[in-house]
Write an enzyme that holds these catalytic residues in place. Structure first.
Site, PDB file in Angstrom:
ATOM      1  N   ARG A  23      23.277  -4.629  75.041  1.00  0.00           N
ATOM      2  CA  ARG A  23      22.647  -4.844  76.354  1.00  0.00           C
ATOM      3  C   ARG A  23      23.683  -4.964  77.462  1.00  0.00           C
ATOM      4  NH1 ARG A  23      20.067 -10.369  74.766  1.00  0.00           N
ATOM      5  NH2 ARG A  23      22.164 -10.437  73.890  1.00  0.00           N
ATOM      6  N   GLN A  46      30.229 -28.610  94.020  1.00  0.00           N
ATOM      7  CA  GLN A  46      29.611 -27.646  94.928  1.00  0.00           C
ATOM      8  C   GLN A  46      30.032 -26.245  94.541  1.00  0.00           C
ATOM      9  OE1 GLN A  46      29.727 -28.573  99.231  1.00  0.00           O
ATOM     10  NE2 GLN A  46      30.577 -26.527  99.591  1.00  0.00           N
ATOM     11  N   ASP A  47      29.092 -25.307  94.612  1.00  0.00           N
ATOM     12  CA  ASP A  47      29.381 -23.893  94.386  1.00  0.00           C
ATOM     13  C   ASP A  47      29.354 -23.171  95.724  1.00  0.00           C
ATOM     14  OD1 ASP A  47      27.673 -23.492  91.173  1.00  0.00           O
ATOM     15  OD2 ASP A  47      29.794 -23.815  91.634  1.00  0.00           O
ATOM     16  N   ASN A  48      30.354 -22.341  95.948  1.00  0.00           N
ATOM     17  CA  ASN A  48      30.416 -21.526  97.170  1.00  0.00           C
ATOM     18  C   ASN A  48      30.390 -20.053  96.787  1.00  0.00           C
ATOM     19  OD1 ASN A  48      30.754 -23.900  98.614  1.00  0.00           O
ATOM     20  ND2 ASN A  48      32.977 -23.729  98.692  1.00  0.00           N
ATOM     21  N   ARG A  59      40.821 -14.343 103.797  1.00  0.00           N
ATOM     22  CA  ARG A  59      40.245 -15.667 104.044  1.00  0.00           C
ATOM     23  C   ARG A  59      41.269 -16.701 103.562  1.00  0.00           C
ATOM     24  NH1 ARG A  59      34.287 -15.683 104.522  1.00  0.00           N
ATOM     25  NH2 ARG A  59      33.517 -13.519 104.357  1.00  0.00           N
ATOM     26  N   HIS A  62      43.612 -21.967 103.186  1.00  0.00           N
ATOM     27  CA  HIS A  62      42.836 -23.164 103.536  1.00  0.00           C
ATOM     28  C   HIS A  62      43.031 -24.316 102.550  1.00  0.00           C
ATOM     29  CE1 HIS A  62      39.754 -20.168 105.430  1.00  0.00           C
ATOM     30  NE2 HIS A  62      40.835 -20.305 106.204  1.00  0.00           N
ATOM     31  N   LYS A  72      39.705 -26.066  93.336  1.00  0.00           N
ATOM     32  CA  LYS A  72      38.806 -24.904  93.340  1.00  0.00           C
ATOM     33  C   LYS A  72      38.961 -24.106  92.060  1.00  0.00           C
ATOM     34  CE  LYS A  72      39.350 -24.795  98.300  1.00  0.00           C
ATOM     35  NZ  LYS A  72      40.126 -24.231  99.435  1.00  0.00           N
ATOM     36  N   HIS A 119      44.724 -22.349  99.599  1.00  0.00           N
ATOM     37  CA  HIS A 119      44.070 -21.233  98.893  1.00  0.00           C
ATOM     38  C   HIS A 119      43.683 -20.142  99.872  1.00  0.00           C
ATOM     39  CE1 HIS A 119      40.358 -19.243  97.221  1.00  0.00           C
ATOM     40  NE2 HIS A 119      41.333 -18.867  96.402  1.00  0.00           N
ATOM     41  N   TYR A 132      33.171 -19.659  94.089  1.00  0.00           N
ATOM     42  CA  TYR A 132      34.111 -20.682  93.641  1.00  0.00           C
ATOM     43  C   TYR A 132      33.482 -22.061  93.664  1.00  0.00           C
ATOM     44  CZ  TYR A 132      35.148 -20.532  98.658  1.00  0.00           C
ATOM     45  OH  TYR A 132      35.082 -20.487 100.025  1.00  0.00           O
ATOM     46  N   ASP A 170      41.020 -18.492 111.529  1.00  0.00           N
ATOM     47  CA  ASP A 170      42.192 -18.301 110.667  1.00  0.00           C
ATOM     48  C   ASP A 170      43.390 -17.777 111.459  1.00  0.00           C
ATOM     49  OD1 ASP A 170      40.810 -19.296 108.571  1.00  0.00           O
ATOM     50  OD2 ASP A 170      40.596 -17.401 107.488  1.00  0.00           O
TER      51      ASP A 170
HETATM   52  C1  LIG Z   1      33.856 -23.585 103.349  1.00  0.00           C
HETATM   53  C2  LIG Z   1      32.462 -23.838 103.848  1.00  0.00           C
HETATM   54  C3  LIG Z   1      31.981 -23.240 104.995  1.00  0.00           C
HETATM   55  N1  LIG Z   1      30.718 -23.490 105.409  1.00  0.00           N
HETATM   56  C4  LIG Z   1      30.243 -22.806 106.626  1.00  0.00           C
HETATM   57  C5  LIG Z   1      31.082 -23.062 107.861  1.00  0.00           C
HETATM   58  C6  LIG Z   1      30.988 -21.773 108.634  1.00  0.00           C
HETATM   59  O1  LIG Z   1      29.819 -21.800 109.451  1.00  0.00           O
HETATM   60  C7  LIG Z   1      30.775 -20.701 107.572  1.00  0.00           C
HETATM   61  C8  LIG Z   1      32.034 -19.929 107.249  1.00  0.00           C
HETATM   62  O2  LIG Z   1      33.061 -20.873 106.964  1.00  0.00           O
HETATM   63  P1  LIG Z   1      34.579 -20.402 106.881  1.00  0.00           P
HETATM   64  O3  LIG Z   1      34.854 -19.428 107.991  1.00  0.00           O
HETATM   65  O4  LIG Z   1      35.421 -21.650 106.784  1.00  0.00           O
HETATM   66  O5  LIG Z   1      34.601 -19.598 105.498  1.00  0.00           O
HETATM   67  P2  LIG Z   1      35.928 -19.034 104.787  1.00  0.00           P
HETATM   68  O6  LIG Z   1      36.876 -18.522 105.800  1.00  0.00           O
HETATM   69  O7  LIG Z   1      35.432 -18.118 103.738  1.00  0.00           O
HETATM   70  O8  LIG Z   1      36.588 -20.318 104.155  1.00  0.00           O
HETATM   71  C9  LIG Z   1      36.698 -20.507 102.760  1.00  0.00           C
HETATM   72  O9  LIG Z   1      37.620 -19.577 102.271  1.00  0.00           O
HETATM   73  C10 LIG Z   1      38.788 -20.010 101.625  1.00  0.00           C
HETATM   74  C11 LIG Z   1      39.301 -18.898 100.766  1.00  0.00           C
HETATM   75  C12 LIG Z   1      38.676 -21.276 100.894  1.00  0.00           C
HETATM   76  O10 LIG Z   1      39.352 -21.511  99.887  1.00  0.00           O
HETATM   77  C13 LIG Z   1      37.816 -22.326 101.422  1.00  0.00           C
HETATM   78  O11 LIG Z   1      36.989 -22.820 100.396  1.00  0.00           O
HETATM   79  C14 LIG Z   1      36.979 -21.979 102.560  1.00  0.00           C
HETATM   80  O12 LIG Z   1      37.705 -22.487 103.655  1.00  0.00           O
HETATM   81  O13 LIG Z   1      30.339 -21.407 106.397  1.00  0.00           O
HETATM   82  C15 LIG Z   1      29.864 -24.343 104.751  1.00  0.00           C
HETATM   83  O14 LIG Z   1      28.714 -24.549 105.149  1.00  0.00           O
HETATM   84  N2  LIG Z   1      30.329 -24.958 103.622  1.00  0.00           N
HETATM   85  C16 LIG Z   1      31.599 -24.746 103.133  1.00  0.00           C
HETATM   86  O15 LIG Z   1      31.966 -25.317 102.083  1.00  0.00           O
END
Ligand SMILES: Cc1cn([C@H]2C[C@H](O)[C@@H](COP(=O)(O)OP(=O)(O)O[C@H]3O[C@H](C)C(=O)[C@H](O)[C@H]3O)O2)c(=O)[nH]c1=O
Length: 196
Positions: A23, A46-48, A59, A62, A72, A119, A132, A170
């Site tokens: 499968r 928490q899962d992202n 990205r 951070h 993470k 990261h 993650y 960033d």
């Molecule tokens: C990280 C995070 C963001 N948000 C909201 C805040 C903003 O409105 C939107 C985008 O956030 P951000 O621009 O910070 O997303 P990334 O640039 O992908 O940031 C992440 O990317 C790098 C690689 C990482 O390791 C971090 O976990 C994290 O900072 O999601 C949330 O609601 N919860 C969260 O845990």
């Protein structure tokens, strides 16, 4: 780049086995029991998941400051990335050093990034999804970072970084020399990634 040969590096590359059959395949992508067996005691809360449309999306770099610092566990659900962990622990002999790993949806590789490490990743193709687990909840008031192309860290980015896509946030991150890192060295040197 200050990586040293240390098998006890806190940054770990994992690749959970995939059990294939007619499968497709099955894999335990996270097991607290397996992590404990290989010396990772982190509990995740928490899962992202992020989607990046363009190849060359960066990205990072951070971290979250204490009291909401995050470890993470990063994996790629679709496409592929180069993933980076940067040693930001004050007093570390490998401070400002980094390790990198290619994470692919096809291979199921995972990078464990401990507290104390910045990261970031760059996508290696369009339409990349990254998932993650993090060990503390999102705390925007604790967000910190270092500019992706910091000259001290000097990450050897792939060719996709020739025209990177970055968030405005960033683009405004500080250089390592302007950062007051909140993390302290814990005795484990940053070393090459050894599959766990
Ligand atoms: C990280 C995070 C963001 N948000 C909201 C805040 C903003 O409105 C939107 C985008 O956030 P951000 O621009 O910070 O997303 P990334 O640039 O992908 O940031 C992440 O990317 C790098 C690689 C990482 O390791 C971090 O976990 C994290 O900072 O999601 C949330 O609601 N919860 C969260 O845990």
């Amino acid at each position: 780049m200050g990586t040293l040969n240390d098998p006890t590096s806190p940054v770990r590359l994992l690749q959970p086995p995939r059990f294939g059959d007619d499968r497709g395949w099955f894999s335990e992508t996270y097991s607290e029991r397996h992590h404990a067996e290989i010396g990772i005691a982190t509990r995740f809360v928490q899962d992202n998941q992020s989607f990046s449309a363009a190849s060359g999306t960066v990205r990072g770099l951070h971290f979250q400051r204490p009291p909401h610092a995050q470890a993470k566990l990063v994996r790629c659900l679709r496409g592929s990335i180069m993933d980076y962990a940067v040693d930001l622990r004050c007093g570390s002999p490998t401070y400002g050093g980094y390790v990198s790993a290619k994470l692919t949806a096809g291979g199921g590789e995972q990078l464990y990034v401990p507290v104390g490490f910045g990261h970031g990743f760059i996508t290696l193709e369009p339409d990349v999804e990254v998932a993650y687990k993090v060990s503390d909840f999102y705390a925007p008031e604790c967000e910190g970072g270092v500019i992706w192309n910091d000259p001290t860290i000097a990450i050897d980015w792939p060719l996709e970084a020739l025209s990177p896509a970055l968030s405005q946030k960033d683009l405004l991150l500080p250089k390592l020399t302007d950062l007051t890192s909140p993390f302290m060295y814990d005795g484990h040197l940053l070393g090459p990634l050894l599959p766990a």
